[in-house]
Design a protein around this motif. Structure first.
Motif, PDB file in Angstrom:
ATOM      1  N   ILE A  10       0.860  -1.194   0.000  1.00 31.25           N
ATOM      2  CA  ILE A  10       0.000   0.000   0.000  1.00 31.25           C
ATOM      3  C   ILE A  10       0.896   1.244   0.000  1.00 31.25           C
ATOM      4  CG2 ILE A  10      -1.830   1.268   1.199  1.00 31.25           C
ATOM      5  CD1 ILE A  10      -2.678  -1.531   0.122  1.00 31.25           C
ATOM      6  N   ARG A  11       0.657   2.109  -0.958  1.00 28.05           N
ATOM      7  CA  ARG A  11       1.518   3.287  -1.113  1.00 28.05           C
ATOM      8  C   ARG A  11       0.796   4.522  -0.566  1.00 28.05           C
ATOM      9  NH1 ARG A  11       3.668   3.731  -7.007  1.00 28.05           N
ATOM     10  NH2 ARG A  11       1.469   3.822  -7.518  1.00 28.05           N
ATOM     11  N   ASP A  12       1.475   5.245   0.303  1.00 25.01           N
ATOM     12  CA  ASP A  12       0.917   6.494   0.844  1.00 25.01           C
ATOM     13  C   ASP A  12       1.226   7.655  -0.097  1.00 25.01           C
ATOM     14  OD1 ASP A  12      -0.025   5.228   3.069  1.00 25.01           O
ATOM     15  OD2 ASP A  12       1.530   5.985   4.417  1.00 25.01           O
ATOM     16  N   VAL A  13       0.209   8.378  -0.514  1.00 26.78           N
ATOM     17  CA  VAL A  13       0.413   9.553  -1.363  1.00 26.78           C
ATOM     18  C   VAL A  13      -0.150  10.772  -0.629  1.00 26.78           C
ATOM     19  CG1 VAL A  13       0.012  10.603  -3.623  1.00 26.78           C
ATOM     20  CG2 VAL A  13       0.145   8.100  -3.417  1.00 26.78           C
ATOM     21  N   LYS A  24      -4.338   6.344   0.353  1.00 29.31           N
ATOM     22  CA  LYS A  24      -3.836   4.963   0.400  1.00 29.31           C
ATOM     23  C   LYS A  24      -4.027   4.356  -0.990  1.00 29.31           C
ATOM     24  CE  LYS A  24      -2.791   4.743   4.775  1.00 29.31           C
ATOM     25  NZ  LYS A  24      -1.390   4.531   5.185  1.00 29.31           N
ATOM     26  N   ASP A  25      -2.933   4.208  -1.716  1.00 32.14           N
ATOM     27  CA  ASP A  25      -2.971   3.770  -3.110  1.00 32.14           C
ATOM     28  C   ASP A  25      -2.794   2.256  -3.189  1.00 32.14           C
ATOM     29  OD1 ASP A  25      -2.739   3.527  -5.839  1.00 32.14           O
ATOM     30  OD2 ASP A  25      -0.698   4.340  -5.925  1.00 32.14           O
ATOM     31  N   ILE A  26      -3.829   1.584  -3.700  1.00 33.59           N
ATOM     32  CA  ILE A  26      -3.786   0.104  -3.774  1.00 33.59           C
ATOM     33  C   ILE A  26      -3.224  -0.393  -5.106  1.00 33.59           C
ATOM     34  CG2 ILE A  26      -5.566  -0.395  -2.057  1.00 33.59           C
ATOM     35  CD1 ILE A  26      -6.409  -0.564  -5.777  1.00 33.59           C
ATOM     36  N   THR A  27      -2.842   0.500  -6.027  1.00 35.38           N
ATOM     37  CA  THR A  27      -2.439   0.012  -7.357  1.00 35.38           C
ATOM     38  C   THR A  27      -1.254  -0.962  -7.316  1.00 35.38           C
ATOM     39  OG1 THR A  27      -1.163   2.017  -7.856  1.00 35.38           O
ATOM     40  CG2 THR A  27      -3.422   1.978  -8.624  1.00 35.38           C
ATOM     41  N   GLU A  31      -0.499  -5.156  -9.113  1.00 40.15           N
ATOM     42  CA  GLU A  31       0.660  -5.541  -9.933  1.00 40.15           C
ATOM     43  C   GLU A  31       1.344  -6.797  -9.416  1.00 40.15           C
ATOM     44  OE1 GLU A  31       2.933  -1.937  -9.755  1.00 40.15           O
ATOM     45  OE2 GLU A  31       1.391  -0.805 -10.830  1.00 40.15           O
ATOM     46  N   GLU A  32       0.875  -7.317  -8.269  1.00 39.77           N
ATOM     47  CA  GLU A  32       1.486  -8.518  -7.668  1.00 39.77           C
ATOM     48  C   GLU A  32       0.412  -9.592  -7.569  1.00 39.77           C
ATOM     49  OE1 GLU A  32       4.574  -9.026  -6.764  1.00 39.77           O
ATOM     50  OE2 GLU A  32       5.405  -7.001  -6.903  1.00 39.77           O
ATOM     51  N   PRO A  33       0.356 -10.500  -8.531  1.00 41.28           N
ATOM     52  CA  PRO A  33      -0.744 -11.461  -8.560  1.00 41.28           C
ATOM     53  C   PRO A  33      -0.925 -12.257  -7.261  1.00 41.28           C
ATOM     54  CG  PRO A  33       0.492 -11.557 -10.603  1.00 41.28           C
ATOM     55  CD  PRO A  33       1.233 -10.609  -9.714  1.00 41.28           C
ATOM     56  N   GLU A  34       0.189 -12.600  -6.604  1.00 41.38           N
ATOM     57  CA  GLU A  34       0.051 -13.388  -5.369  1.00 41.38           C
ATOM     58  C   GLU A  34      -0.661 -12.586  -4.284  1.00 41.38           C
ATOM     59  OE1 GLU A  34       2.961 -16.009  -2.943  1.00 41.38           O
ATOM     60  OE2 GLU A  34       4.041 -15.257  -4.710  1.00 41.38           O
ATOM     61  N   ALA A  35      -0.288 -11.317  -4.163  1.00 41.05           N
ATOM     62  CA  ALA A  35      -0.910 -10.451  -3.156  1.00 41.05           C
ATOM     63  C   ALA A  35      -2.360 -10.145  -3.523  1.00 41.05           C
ATOM     64  CB  ALA A  35      -0.108  -9.159  -3.025  1.00 41.05           C
ATOM     65  N   PHE A  36      -2.593  -9.902  -4.799  1.00 40.50           N
ATOM     66  CA  PHE A  36      -3.938  -9.600  -5.308  1.00 40.50           C
ATOM     67  C   PHE A  36      -4.855 -10.799  -5.044  1.00 40.50           C
ATOM     68  CE2 PHE A  36      -6.116  -7.971  -9.519  1.00 40.50           C
ATOM     69  CZ  PHE A  36      -7.260  -7.646  -8.808  1.00 40.50           C
ATOM     70  N   ARG A  37      -4.344 -11.992  -5.404  1.00 45.31           N
ATOM     71  CA  ARG A  37      -5.146 -13.215  -5.220  1.00 45.31           C
ATOM     72  C   ARG A  37      -5.428 -13.439  -3.731  1.00 45.31           C
ATOM     73  NH1 ARG A  37      -1.737 -16.469  -7.364  1.00 45.31           N
ATOM     74  NH2 ARG A  37      -2.278 -15.978  -9.498  1.00 45.31           N
ATOM     75  N   GLN A  38      -4.424 -13.165  -2.893  1.00 44.71           N
ATOM     76  CA  GLN A  38      -4.599 -13.416  -1.451  1.00 44.71           C
ATOM     77  C   GLN A  38      -5.689 -12.523  -0.863  1.00 44.71           C
ATOM     78  OE1 GLN A  38      -1.563 -12.073   1.309  1.00 44.71           O
ATOM     79  NE2 GLN A  38      -1.682 -14.008   2.452  1.00 44.71           N
ATOM     80  N   VAL A  39      -5.682 -11.236  -1.190  1.00 46.09           N
ATOM     81  CA  VAL A  39      -6.720 -10.369  -0.594  1.00 46.09           C
ATOM     82  C   VAL A  39      -8.112 -10.789  -1.084  1.00 46.09           C
ATOM     83  CG1 VAL A  39      -5.253  -8.380  -0.089  1.00 46.09           C
ATOM     84  CG2 VAL A  39      -6.402  -8.498  -2.314  1.00 46.09           C
ATOM     85  N   CYS A  40      -8.204 -11.149  -2.359  1.00 41.49           N
ATOM     86  CA  CYS A  40      -9.514 -11.579  -2.889  1.00 41.49           C
ATOM     87  C   CYS A  40      -9.974 -12.864  -2.195  1.00 41.49           C
ATOM     88  CB  CYS A  40      -9.443 -11.785  -4.399  1.00 41.49           C
ATOM     89  SG  CYS A  40      -9.217 -10.243  -5.293  1.00 41.49           S
ATOM     90  N   ARG A  41      -9.015 -13.777  -1.995  1.00 43.94           N
ATOM     91  CA  ARG A  41      -9.379 -15.049  -1.356  1.00 43.94           C
ATOM     92  C   ARG A  41      -9.853 -14.824   0.082  1.00 43.94           C
ATOM     93  NH1 ARG A  41      -4.897 -18.785  -2.721  1.00 43.94           N
ATOM     94  NH2 ARG A  41      -5.943 -18.888  -4.737  1.00 43.94           N
ATOM     95  N   LEU A  42      -9.169 -13.950   0.809  1.00 44.52           N
ATOM     96  CA  LEU A  42      -9.549 -13.706   2.215  1.00 44.52           C
ATOM     97  C   LEU A  42     -10.939 -13.071   2.304  1.00 44.52           C
ATOM     98  CD1 LEU A  42      -6.110 -12.460   3.532  1.00 44.52           C
ATOM     99  CD2 LEU A  42      -7.285 -14.570   4.218  1.00 44.52           C
ATOM    100  N   LEU A  43     -11.220 -12.138   1.403  1.00 48.03           N
ATOM    101  CA  LEU A  43     -12.548 -11.512   1.437  1.00 48.03           C
ATOM    102  C   LEU A  43     -13.615 -12.490   0.936  1.00 48.03           C
ATOM    103  CD1 LEU A  43     -11.724  -7.855   0.319  1.00 48.03           C
ATOM    104  CD2 LEU A  43     -12.102  -8.721   2.634  1.00 48.03           C
TER     105      LEU A  43
END
Ligand SMILES: O=P(O)(O)OC[C@H]1O[C@H](OP(=O)(O)OP(=O)(O)O)[C@H](O)[C@@H]1O
Ligand SMILES: Nc1ncnc2[nH]cnc12
Length: 173
Positions: A10-13, A24-27, A31-43
């Motif tokens: 998470i990037r602070d701008v 809080k920039d989630i972009t 760009e990181e499929p493992e992290a993207f997949r993990q947050v989707c799976r948890l939700l």
């Protein structure tokens, strides 16, 4: 959870979109499929545990996470869109957020009465957006069984706007 891959992404701008707002920039998560997949799976796990039978995503960043969650759970996806974007008969709710005011809308047939809706967004700040989406779901006869997001800005106390809704936030700032 300590092994949440998205946490360090998470990037602070500062001062976006207005002076004084720390955005809080989630972009980088996208760009990181493992992290993207993990947050989707948890939700998705939370939505399943809540017994959701439809996923409602809030435009626009809520779409990024809501769609993969709906597909993962084999559930319908319903859009809550910003003012003037939906083509068919719709209902609207106005709300205030951390940096302005806006209106969110849903098609009148986006939900069936009695459907259990799990609302997804990237971030909970003042809760204005989430509460407006919740009002739309209720006006369509749906039941809000949960709200899931990556980030909660807890100092803004957005939870207070959704007192009856179980809220799952993967990270708190
Ligand atoms: O809890 P709140 O104070 O209502 O703020 C949270 C909302 O603000 C952001 O959306 P934004 O309106 O910036 O739109 P975007 O997703 O299209 O960038 C964010 O994605 C949430 O939807
Ligand atoms: N500080 C923030 N960062 C990113 N999205 C937001 N939506 C409302 N407040 C926000």
């Amino acid at each position: 959870m300590s092994d949440l891959l998205a946490r360090d992404l998470i990037r602070d701008v500062p001062d976006f979109p207005k002076p004084g707002i720390l955005f809080k920039d989630i972009t980088p998560v996208l760009e990181e499929p493992e992290a993207f997949r993990q947050v989707c799976r948890l939700l998705a796990e939370d939505a399943r545990a809540r017994g959701a039978d439809v996923i409602v995503g809030i435009e626009s960043r809520g779409f990024l996470f809501g769609v993969p969650i709906a597909l993962d759970l084999n559930l319908p996806f319903a859009m809550a869109r910003k003012l003037g974007k939906l083509p068919y008969d719709r209902i609207s709710e106005e709300y205030a957020l951390e940096y302005g005011t806006n209106t969110v809308e849903m098609h009148v047939d986006a939900l069936q009465p009695g459907q259990k809706a799990y609302i997804v967004d990237d971030l909970l700040a003042t809760g204005g957006t989430a509460a407006a989406a919740s009002r739309l779901v209720k006006r369509l006869g749906g039941v809000v069984v949960g709200f899931g997001c990556l980030i909660e800005l807890s100092f803004l106390n957005g939870r207070a706007t959704l007192p009856d809704v179980p809220i799952k936030a993967l990270m708190e700032f």
